[in-house]
Design a protein around this motif. Sequence first.
Motif, PDB file in Angstrom:
ATOM      1  N   ARG A   4       0.750  -1.194   0.028  1.00 19.37           N
ATOM      2  CA  ARG A   4       0.173   0.058   0.110  1.00 19.37           C
ATOM      3  C   ARG A   4       1.017   1.094   0.178  1.00 19.37           C
ATOM      4  N   ALA A   5       0.323   2.340  -0.418  1.00 20.01           N
ATOM      5  CA  ALA A   5       1.034   3.808  -0.621  1.00 20.01           C
ATOM      6  C   ALA A   5       0.783   4.133   0.673  1.00 20.01           C
ATOM      7  N   ASN A   6       2.056   4.880   1.125  1.00 20.91           N
ATOM      8  CA  ASN A   6       2.134   5.432   2.380  1.00 20.91           C
ATOM      9  C   ASN A   6       1.380   6.987   2.563  1.00 20.91           C
ATOM     10  N   PRO A   7       0.318   7.078   3.150  1.00 19.73           N
ATOM     11  CA  PRO A   7      -0.196   8.425   2.890  1.00 19.73           C
ATOM     12  C   PRO A   7       0.633   9.608   3.697  1.00 19.73           C
ATOM     13  N   PHE A   8       1.591   8.975   4.557  1.00 21.73           N
ATOM     14  CA  PHE A   8       2.356  10.403   5.035  1.00 21.73           C
ATOM     15  C   PHE A   8       3.800  10.412   4.454  1.00 21.73           C
ATOM     16  N   ALA A   9       3.851   9.843   3.346  1.00 17.91           N
ATOM     17  CA  ALA A   9       5.206   9.680   2.863  1.00 17.91           C
ATOM     18  C   ALA A   9       5.632  11.074   2.079  1.00 17.91           C
ATOM     19  N   ASP A  10       6.768  11.249   1.823  1.00 19.38           N
ATOM     20  CA  ASP A  10       7.350  12.630   1.464  1.00 19.38           C
ATOM     21  C   ASP A  10       6.923  12.895   0.269  1.00 19.38           C
ATOM     22  N   LEU A  11       6.213  14.006   0.018  1.00 14.80           N
ATOM     23  CA  LEU A  11       5.807  14.837  -1.318  1.00 14.80           C
ATOM     24  C   LEU A  11       6.568  15.767  -1.889  1.00 14.80           C
ATOM     25  N   SER A  12       7.864  15.780  -1.629  1.00  9.07           N
ATOM     26  CA  SER A  12       8.641  17.041  -1.947  1.00  9.07           C
ATOM     27  C   SER A  12       9.031  17.381  -3.463  1.00  9.07           C
ATOM     28  N   ASP A  13       8.941  15.806  -4.133  1.00 11.39           N
ATOM     29  CA  ASP A  13       8.907  15.843  -5.702  1.00 11.39           C
ATOM     30  C   ASP A  13       7.769  16.607  -6.189  1.00 11.39           C
ATOM     31  N   PHE A  14       6.558  16.751  -5.495  1.00 10.15           N
ATOM     32  CA  PHE A  14       5.207  16.887  -6.046  1.00 10.15           C
ATOM     33  C   PHE A  14       5.387  18.626  -6.055  1.00 10.15           C
ATOM     34  N   GLU A  15       5.135  19.137  -7.268  1.00 12.75           N
ATOM     35  CA  GLU A  15       5.378  20.674  -7.338  1.00 12.75           C
ATOM     36  C   GLU A  15       4.175  21.216  -8.343  1.00 12.75           C
ATOM     37  N   PRO A  16       3.593  22.106  -7.748  1.00  8.88           N
ATOM     38  CA  PRO A  16       2.368  22.764  -8.748  1.00  8.88           C
ATOM     39  C   PRO A  16       2.613  23.304  -9.865  1.00  8.88           C
ATOM     40  N   LYS A  17       2.093  23.072 -10.916  1.00  9.74           N
ATOM     41  CA  LYS A  17       2.462  23.743 -12.297  1.00  9.74           C
ATOM     42  C   LYS A  17       2.492  25.410 -12.185  1.00  9.74           C
ATOM     43  N   PRO A  18       3.611  25.798 -12.616  1.00 10.04           N
ATOM     44  CA  PRO A  18       3.732  27.295 -12.576  1.00 10.04           C
ATOM     45  C   PRO A  18       2.464  28.014 -13.402  1.00 10.04           C
ATOM     46  N   SER A  19       1.918  29.287 -12.811  1.00 10.61           N
ATOM     47  CA  SER A  19       0.773  29.814 -13.351  1.00 10.61           C
ATOM     48  C   SER A  19       1.112  30.388 -14.710  1.00 10.61           C
ATOM     49  N   ALA A  20       0.052  30.714 -15.637  1.00 11.67           N
ATOM     50  CA  ALA A  20       0.277  31.086 -17.215  1.00 11.67           C
ATOM     51  C   ALA A  20       0.148  32.699 -16.907  1.00 11.67           C
ATOM     52  N   LYS A  21       1.031  33.364 -17.614  1.00 12.11           N
ATOM     53  CA  LYS A  21       0.931  34.785 -17.453  1.00 12.11           C
ATOM     54  C   LYS A  21      -0.505  35.251 -18.066  1.00 12.11           C
ATOM     55  N   PRO A  22      -1.042  36.282 -17.145  1.00 12.01           N
ATOM     56  CA  PRO A  22      -2.280  36.895 -17.809  1.00 12.01           C
ATOM     57  C   PRO A  22      -2.430  37.549 -19.124  1.00 12.01           C
ATOM     58  N   VAL A  23      -3.465  37.243 -19.836  1.00  7.24           N
ATOM     59  CA  VAL A  23      -3.629  37.864 -21.249  1.00  7.24           C
ATOM     60  C   VAL A  23      -4.277  39.159 -21.103  1.00  7.24           C
TER      61      VAL A  23
END
Length: 114
Positions: A4-23
């Motif tokens: 089973r996947a550990n729900p308390f595992a390290d998620l440091s490699d998970f990064e949100p996508k950079p936001s797009a520039k406003p048009v």
Amino acid sequence: MSARANPFADLSDFEPKPSAKPVPVAAIEQIAEESGFPSRKAKPKASPAPEPALLAPMEPARTARRYTTGRNRQINIKATPETIDRLYRLADDRNVPLGALLDLALDALEQNSR
């Protein structure tokens, strides 16, 4: 057996996508106009609103009908506007609620069919 996947595992490699520039809004409006998309913005009034007398006549509002009769069941029927006006006129002439008028009409129909 799978682990089973550990729900308390390290998620440091998970990064949100950079936001797009406003048009810029002007660019969006230009593209929409060139593509033929209609605007949702209110259009300026070209002519004044029609006079109330020029509008279609509305049906007169009926007066409130409140009776304490003990009737607690409802029926819903479809009828022509003329029939509905006739029903209300007959009830108003006799000063009775619609349910009482229905009782009178059914009694008369039963007496005539015998």
